[in-house]
Design a protein around this motif. Structure first.
Motif, mmCIF file in Angstrom:
data_model
loop_
_atom_site.group_PDB
_atom_site.id
_atom_site.type_symbol
_atom_site.label_atom_id
_atom_site.label_comp_id
_atom_site.label_asym_id
_atom_site.label_seq_id
_atom_site.Cartn_x
_atom_site.Cartn_y
_atom_site.Cartn_z
ATOM 1 N N GLY A 134 18.040 -56.126 -0.722
ATOM 2 C CA GLY A 134 19.084 -55.412 -1.466
ATOM 3 C C GLY A 134 19.381 -54.041 -0.893
ATOM 4 N N SER A 135 20.534 -53.516 -1.278
ATOM 5 C CA SER A 135 20.968 -52.199 -0.796
ATOM 6 C C SER A 135 19.924 -51.122 -1.055
ATOM 7 C CB SER A 135 22.242 -51.766 -1.524
ATOM 8 O OG SER A 135 23.233 -52.731 -1.413
ATOM 9 N N TYR A 152 9.336 -57.750 -14.194
ATOM 10 C CA TYR A 152 8.529 -57.134 -15.251
ATOM 11 C C TYR A 152 8.933 -57.725 -16.607
ATOM 12 C CZ TYR A 152 6.269 -53.631 -12.315
ATOM 13 O OH TYR A 152 5.482 -53.013 -11.377
ATOM 14 N N THR A 153 8.053 -57.518 -17.563
ATOM 15 C CA THR A 153 8.344 -58.026 -18.909
ATOM 16 C C THR A 153 9.540 -57.306 -19.530
ATOM 17 O OG1 THR A 153 6.671 -56.488 -19.699
ATOM 18 C CG2 THR A 153 5.990 -58.794 -19.407
ATOM 19 N N ALA A 154 9.850 -56.117 -19.019
ATOM 20 C CA ALA A 154 11.013 -55.335 -19.442
ATOM 21 C C ALA A 154 11.354 -54.430 -18.263
ATOM 22 C CB ALA A 154 10.663 -54.501 -20.678
ATOM 23 N N THR A 176 12.672 -59.004 -21.079
ATOM 24 C CA THR A 176 13.880 -58.211 -21.295
ATOM 25 C C THR A 176 14.413 -57.840 -19.919
ATOM 26 O OG1 THR A 176 12.874 -57.316 -23.269
ATOM 27 C CG2 THR A 176 14.820 -56.181 -22.441
ATOM 28 N N GLY A 235 17.146 -55.949 -17.470
ATOM 29 C CA GLY A 235 18.129 -54.870 -17.395
ATOM 30 C C GLY A 235 18.937 -54.972 -16.123
ATOM 31 N N GLY A 236 19.862 -54.059 -15.999
ATOM 32 C CA GLY A 236 20.729 -54.046 -14.814
ATOM 33 C C GLY A 236 20.076 -53.317 -13.667
HETATM 34 N N1 ADP Z 1 12.677 -57.036 -16.317
HETATM 35 C C1 ADP Z 1 12.872 -56.360 -15.158
HETATM 36 N N2 ADP Z 1 11.919 -56.418 -14.188
HETATM 37 C C2 ADP Z 1 12.076 -55.762 -13.014
HETATM 38 N N3 ADP Z 1 13.176 -55.015 -12.706
HETATM 39 C C3 ADP Z 1 14.160 -54.916 -13.624
HETATM 40 C C4 ADP Z 1 14.050 -55.598 -14.888
HETATM 41 N N4 ADP Z 1 15.185 -55.333 -15.567
HETATM 42 C C5 ADP Z 1 15.945 -54.546 -14.790
HETATM 43 N N5 ADP Z 1 15.350 -54.285 -13.613
HETATM 44 C C6 ADP Z 1 15.945 -53.430 -12.574
HETATM 45 O O1 ADP Z 1 16.454 -54.233 -11.503
HETATM 46 C C7 ADP Z 1 16.469 -53.390 -10.342
HETATM 47 C C8 ADP Z 1 16.640 -54.213 -9.083
HETATM 48 O O2 ADP Z 1 17.980 -54.675 -8.979
HETATM 49 P P1 ADP Z 1 19.045 -53.950 -8.004
HETATM 50 O O3 ADP Z 1 19.059 -52.493 -8.269
HETATM 51 O O4 ADP Z 1 20.319 -54.696 -8.111
HETATM 52 O O5 ADP Z 1 18.354 -54.142 -6.609
HETATM 53 P P2 ADP Z 1 18.858 -54.678 -5.203
HETATM 54 O O6 ADP Z 1 19.676 -53.597 -4.605
HETATM 55 O O7 ADP Z 1 17.556 -54.905 -4.500
HETATM 56 O O8 ADP Z 1 19.633 -55.950 -5.416
HETATM 57 C C9 ADP Z 1 15.167 -52.643 -10.426
HETATM 58 O O9 ADP Z 1 15.224 -51.401 -9.784
HETATM 59 C C10 ADP Z 1 14.911 -52.486 -11.931
HETATM 60 O O10 ADP Z 1 15.202 -51.194 -12.385
#
Ligand code: ADP
Ligand code: VHF
Length: 415
Positions: free
Chosen positions: A58-59, A221-223, A247, A249-250
């Motif tokens: 990912g970026s 992670y679990t959240a 749970t 998140g974005g």
């Molecule tokens: N349940 C979760 N477990 C792990 N990460 C999570 C969870 N929910 C949201 N995230 C977020 O997803 C992010 C990774 O996605 P993203 O920023 O799109 O990365 P990439 O650029 O690698 O695609 C992590 O930094 C984290 O904050």
């Protein structure tokens, strides 16, 4: 390299939570009940023994906080991939980072939000990204080849076959294909946006033995990890179950786009293609490829659909839909039935024969996805008619279902 902590591990059932998101649906031919109960060790072994591996980065894992491409991070990733390639693995790298690499040099402080500027940034950044990869892999005597794919390419059968042929040929030639979405040309209405879904499709296209999703957190992670008490999940035996147990998140960064939703979606599609997945931070790429217990490993589902049917089910943007009556819905849901004009009561959208479409019931619930065998404008004259009647009316070439059963994949209602 920081070792992954095992003390923070959790099982998938630790915490109830919401999994609101955009899961595209569950393929009926590979439901939870079809899963083989692989142990964690077995899945890690599969990962360590994988010969054809798709790695997605990912970026957020390739850029500095300033947004510039971080050459050190990119080189560290290449070191790990090159070592695995030298052990004989065939590696496809799906790399994000074009927009992130391009906006700094264009004088923007932050990632642009409008599509045209993102596309311009990607156009500048993609060249920079490839140039870095080329020299980084060259240090190991490895050659790279660029493949830029639009979502439309993956839903057009001829383009899909082309992509497969080129990817396989590159791998046969010992080249590391580097794939990204063709951001400069992707239209807003139909684009992946993040590369998670694309990487699962690529794993499916090359029939990979493993999909490695590299990001900026240790694993699932679990959240969201920023939430106090959230714990890393080391092993997911059934990707369907985890959706209700965590749970999600974005994105956690200013440059990433997908967040965990799209990564779990990608893991689900790969698992349903029979492909094990490991999700972890980019710095753990080496151990993840060795089958070490870093990140989160996702077990494959044994009962796998054909590549084509998985592709149909995952085609993200149906061009329209056919509305089926109750009898047709029942027949389709019972399995392996074509959608006949006799059971269709409506047509929505402007699609052409060969386009992906949804099949809905009369209440508008999507029950299946498929490939249309007719143009939308041809459908009204066939509605409610038997195939024999259509043949008399329109001619021999129309004596076939609106959607053939080989081109039809059931989805559940989790949209
Ligand atoms: N349940 C979760 N477990 C792990 N990460 C999570 C969870 N929910 C949201 N995230 C977020 O997803 C992010 C990774 O996605 P993203 O920023 O799109 O990365 P990439 O650029 O690698 O695609 C992590 O930094 C984290 O904050
Ligand atoms: N194709 C885009 C990827 C966009 C993106 O941020 O994706 P991701 O980091 O995988 O969430 C690029 O190269 O910039």
């Amino acid at each position: 390299m920081q070792a992954a902590s095992t003390s923070e591990e959790a099982t998938v059932s630790v915490e109830a939570g919401t999994s609101a998101g955009t899961f595209a649906g569950t393929f009926a031919e590979a439901t939870a009940s079809d899963t083989t109960q692989y142990t964690h060790e077995q899945v890690r072994r599969m990962l360590s023994e994988a010969q054809t591996i798709v790695v997605k980065v990912g970026s957020s894992s390739l850029t500095a906080p300033s947004g510039h491409l971080d050459r050190e991070k990119l080189h560290a990733l290449v070191d790990a991939l090159a070592r695995t390639a030298h052990l004989g693995a065939r590696i496809v790298l799906v790399s994000s980072g074009a927009i992130a690499a391009g906006f700094g040099p264009l004088g923007f402080d932050a990632r642009p939000t409008d599509v045209a500027t993102q596309q311009a940034a990607a156009s500048v950044g993609q060249g920079m990204l490839m140039s870095e990869y080329e020299s980084a892999f060259a240090r190991y005597g490895l050659r790279v080849g660029q493949i830029l794919i639009t979502a439309r390419d993956t839903i057009t059968p001829a383009q899909y076959r082309n992509a497969r042929r080129t990817l396989n040929r590159l791998l046969d030639l010992g080249v590391i294909p580097i794939v990204n979405e063709n951001d400069a040309l992707a239209s807003n209405e139909i684009r992946f946006g993040d590369n998670d879904k694309l990487s699962a499709l690529v794993a499916n296209i090359v029939q990979a033995d493993a999909l490695v999703l590299l990001t900026d957190v240790d694993g699932l992670y679990t959240a969201p990890p920023s939430q106090p008490g959230s714990q890393r999940i080391a092993y997911v035996q059934n990707v369907h179950e985890v959706l209700n147990a965590v749970t999600i998140g974005g994105t956690g960064s200013a440059v990433g786009t997908g967040g965990m939703h799209t990564k779990l979606d990608a893991a689900r599609v790969a698992n349903e293609s029979g492909i094990p997945v490991v999700l972890t931070r980019a710095a753990f790429a080496g151990p993840a490829l060795m089958g070490d217990a870093v990140g989160t490993a996702f077990a494959p589902v044994k009962a796998r659909g054909s590549a084509r049917r998985l592709w149909i089910g995952f085609a993200a943007h149906p061009r329209g839909s056919l509305v089926a009556d109750e009898g047709a819905v029942t027949a389709i849901q019972a399995g392996r039935a074509s959608l006949l004009a006799a059971g269709v009561v409506g047509v929505i959208g402007d699609f052409s024969a060969g386009d992906p479409i949804s099949i809905t019931d009369e209440q508008g619930t999507v029950v299946a996805k498929g490939i249309a065998a007719y143009d939308a404008e041809e459908v009204p004259q066939t509605l409610g008619r038997t195939t024999a009647q259509i043949k008399k009316l329109l001619g021999e070439e129309y004596a076939h279902p609106l959607v053939h059963r080989d081109d039809l994949v059931l989805v559940d209602s989790v949209q």
